[in-house]
Design an enzyme around this catalytic site. Structure first.
Site, PDB file in Angstrom:
ATOM      1  N   ASP A 168       0.824  -1.212   0.000  1.00  0.00           N
ATOM      2  CA  ASP A 168       0.000   0.000   0.000  1.00  0.00           C
ATOM      3  C   ASP A 168       0.858   1.261   0.000  1.00  0.00           C
ATOM      4  O   ASP A 168       0.593   2.226  -0.725  1.00  0.00           O
ATOM      5  CB  ASP A 168      -0.940   0.003   1.213  1.00  0.00           C
ATOM      6  CG  ASP A 168      -1.747  -1.276   1.321  1.00  0.00           C
ATOM      7  OD1 ASP A 168      -1.869  -1.984   0.300  1.00  0.00           O
ATOM      8  OD2 ASP A 168      -2.243  -1.576   2.420  1.00  0.00           O
ATOM      9  N   TYR A 217      -6.321 -11.791   9.016  1.00  0.00           N
ATOM     10  CA  TYR A 217      -5.122 -11.382   8.264  1.00  0.00           C
ATOM     11  C   TYR A 217      -3.872 -12.002   8.885  1.00  0.00           C
ATOM     12  O   TYR A 217      -3.048 -12.609   8.198  1.00  0.00           O
ATOM     13  CB  TYR A 217      -5.030  -9.850   8.252  1.00  0.00           C
ATOM     14  CG  TYR A 217      -3.934  -9.303   7.362  1.00  0.00           C
ATOM     15  CD1 TYR A 217      -4.187  -8.979   6.030  1.00  0.00           C
ATOM     16  CD2 TYR A 217      -2.646  -9.097   7.857  1.00  0.00           C
ATOM     17  CE1 TYR A 217      -3.189  -8.469   5.212  1.00  0.00           C
ATOM     18  CE2 TYR A 217      -1.641  -8.596   7.042  1.00  0.00           C
ATOM     19  CZ  TYR A 217      -1.919  -8.276   5.729  1.00  0.00           C
ATOM     20  OH  TYR A 217      -0.922  -7.771   4.923  1.00  0.00           O
TER      21      TYR A 217
HETATM   22  C1  GLA Z   1      -3.714  -5.186   3.013  1.00  0.00           C
HETATM   23  C2  GLA Z   1      -2.271  -4.964   3.453  1.00  0.00           C
HETATM   24  C3  GLA Z   1      -1.307  -5.189   2.299  1.00  0.00           C
HETATM   25  C4  GLA Z   1      -1.567  -6.525   1.613  1.00  0.00           C
HETATM   26  C5  GLA Z   1      -3.048  -6.688   1.306  1.00  0.00           C
HETATM   27  C6  GLA Z   1      -3.369  -8.042   0.761  1.00  0.00           C
HETATM   28  O1  GLA Z   1      -4.086  -4.204   2.106  1.00  0.00           O
HETATM   29  O2  GLA Z   1      -2.123  -3.652   3.939  1.00  0.00           O
HETATM   30  O3  GLA Z   1       0.014  -5.111   2.759  1.00  0.00           O
HETATM   31  O4  GLA Z   1      -1.081  -7.587   2.388  1.00  0.00           O
HETATM   32  O5  GLA Z   1      -3.842  -6.471   2.447  1.00  0.00           O
HETATM   33  O6  GLA Z   1      -2.820  -8.213  -0.486  1.00  0.00           O
END
Ligand code: GLA
Length: 378
Positions: A168, A217
């Site tokens: 991100d 997550y």
């Molecule tokens: C979130 C996390 C990223 C990535 C996505 C999944 O957005 O912030 O770093 O792991 O999930 O692709």
């Protein structure tokens, strides 16, 4: 948004801002949960961003008014402590920059944003990168995208306490207009990949929500680490699909499916970058559809609403492909749609999703924009 923060700045401070900086949100076209596996991702920066209009201060204080929150944010750079919710990312970024030996000067200004919060479009990474750009502008030092991204990730991981990867921040720091960005999350090398000219990227917000502190997550991260240990590598990036097929028979069934998503997804990202480089939206769409199936069945990060949204999107004429995007467990899907079909697509997907779920989806047509930048300096 630029004019809104400029106007509010004039009201607050009685003059024009010295700098206006922005950093965009993002949508990931393909490559989900691959970033923390040292793999590949293909996001684009979107035309929704965080904006700050600011001027330097003589002391080492940061003072920030928000267009969205009544409380004034801010802190002293001499001693940064944890604070109110909305300025936490600014504090974390300032902390991370100072930890990395950057000398920071104070500033004051106005923050505005049109990135929906909590939708999975990386408003937090954008806030980190726009903060870094503000410090870089007043401090006169260079904003180096991958270094700023790493510091942003550290702020997110260690200051805010969300165990996220590097995608991100990287895309918010280094996006390019009309291009997606292929990122190798191992060495942070990047390649700008042109987007198909006759296709539109559509973000489909289910309006269901997740948080990064969600156990899902972190649990996926642990399962990926377990799979990497099984293969004797530091990250799943180092396992090719053929090796996976040859050696995974004795792997626990659940961990096996988690690993299969990551390993096949890495291959799909590289194929997607190739397809886009050739302007092949059809192949790109096919890979997006496959990615969704993999996230639904193997990685299990979709919820019912995401599956309904993606199915509704994929059923529309002119839709090249669709998949959930971001961390999962709620949030948005993304679709690639022929420009001539976009009007009907939006109408039909909206109606179909609303009818099945009883929810009112938000739909955004997006353009790829530049990453963090100074848009005005006096
Ligand atoms: C979130 C996390 C990223 C990535 C996505 C999944 O957005 O912030 O770093 O792991 O999930 O692709």
């Amino acid at each position: 948004m630029q004019s809104l923060v400029t106007q509010e700045f004039a009201i607050r401070f009685g003059q024009r801002p010295t700098f206006i900086v922005r950093a965009p949100g993002r949508v990931n076209l393909i490559g989900e949960h691959t970033d923390y596996n040292d793999g590949f991702v293909l996001p684009m920066a979107i035309d929704r961003a965080m904006w700050i209009a600011l001027r330097p201060r003589d002391d080492r204080h940061v003072v920030l008014h928000s267009l969205d929150f009544p409380e004034v944010g801010g802190f002293s750079l001499h001693e940064i402590s944890h604070g109110r919710a909305w300025d936490e990312y600014l504090r974390g970024m300032a902390w991370g920059l100072q930890e990395a030996s950057y000398t920071l000067n104070g500033w004051e200004g106005v923050l505005g944003s049109d990135i929906p919060v909590g939708a999975g479009l990386s408003s937090s990474a954008a806030l980190e990168m726009v903060t870094a750009m503000a410090f870089s502008a007043v401090g006169g030092w260079e904003f180096i995208p991958d270094i700023m991204a790493k510091i942003g990730q550290k702020a997110e991981n260690e200051w805010v306490g969300a165990n996220t990867g590097i995608m991100d921040q990287m895309i918010s720091a280094s996006g390019q207009v009309d291009h997606a960005l292929l990122i190798d999350c191992r060495d942070l090398s990047t390649r700008h990949i042109p987007l198909p000219t006759k296709a539109t990227v559509v973000i489909l917000d289910t309006t269901t929500r997740h948080t990064h502190t969600d156990s899902g997550y972190n649990e996926r991260r642990e399962q990926c680490e377990a799979a990497a240990r099984f293969f004797g590598v530091s990250h799943l990036r180092d396992v090719a699909l053929k090796e996976f097929k040859d050696r995974s028979a004795n792997l626990d069934e659940l961990i096996r499916r988690r690993a299969r998503h990551i390993i096949s997804e890495n291959e799909r990202v590289l194929k997607a970058a190739q397809a886009l480089s050739k302007g092949d939206a059809v192949e790109m769409g096919k890979l997006m559809n496959e990615s969704h199936t993999s996230m639904r069945d193997d990685f299990e990060i979709t919820n019912a609403e995401l599956n309904i949204m993606v199915q509704a999107a994929q059923a529309q004429p002119g839709c090249f492909g669709a998949r959930m995007t971001g961390g999962g467990f709620g949030g948005c899907a993304v679709a690639l749609v022929h420009e001539d079909a976009v009007g009907a697509f939006v109408e039909n997907v909206h109606a179909s999703y609303a009818e099945t779920t009883g929810l009112d989806p938000k739909i955004y047509l997006c353009k790829a924009t530049n990453g963090a930048e100074v848009v005005h300096r006096n």
